[in-house]
Design a protein around this motif. Structure first.
Motif: not given
Length: 125
Positions: A96-119
């Motif tokens: 799971c990831a989060a970003d303060e910017r509005y969604c643009s439809g881009e699915l690139v890791t670099s734009r997301f600032d926060y990440w979970g540990q994964g499942t």
């Protein structure tokens, strides 16, 4: 600070379903766009889906379109990923990831600032 915790992973047979959850905490303004990514062993992390926290607008990678659904319950600060018709190729660690910017439809890791540990999700044939 934003914290994200994924849950709901497991092992299923091909054709089965799983529902992943992402529990979020911290500043909601830093979570304008929520997303799911996945990474298989030895492969690059790839985007799966995004959802706008305010409007609920969604975007999906072609590989999961029609099979996966991203949704949210903002009152509970939770984002979901319903995965149906699972295939062995879906086997990966899902993040799971989060970003303060509005969604643009881009699915690139670099734009997301926060990440979970994964499942972990494992789909057997």
């Amino acid at each position: 600070q934003v914290q994200l915790v994924e849950s709901g992973g497991g092992s299923v047979q091909a054709g089965g379903s799983l529902r992943l959850s992402c529990a979020a905490s911290g500043n909601a303004a830093s979570r304008a766009c929520m997303a799911w990514f996945r990474q298989a062993p030895g492969k690059e992390r790839e985007g799966v889906a995004t959802i706008s926290r305010r409007k609920g607008t969604t975007y999906y990678a072609d590989s999961v379109q029609g099979r996966f659904t991203i949704s949210q319950d903002n009152a509970k600060n939770t984002v979901f990923l319903q995965m149906n018709s699972l295939k062995p190729e879906d086997t990966a660690t899902y993040y799971c990831a989060a970003d303060e910017r509005y969604c643009s439809g881009e699915l690139v890791t670099s734009r997301f600032d926060y990440w979970g540990q994964g499942t972990q999700v494992t789909v057997s044939s």
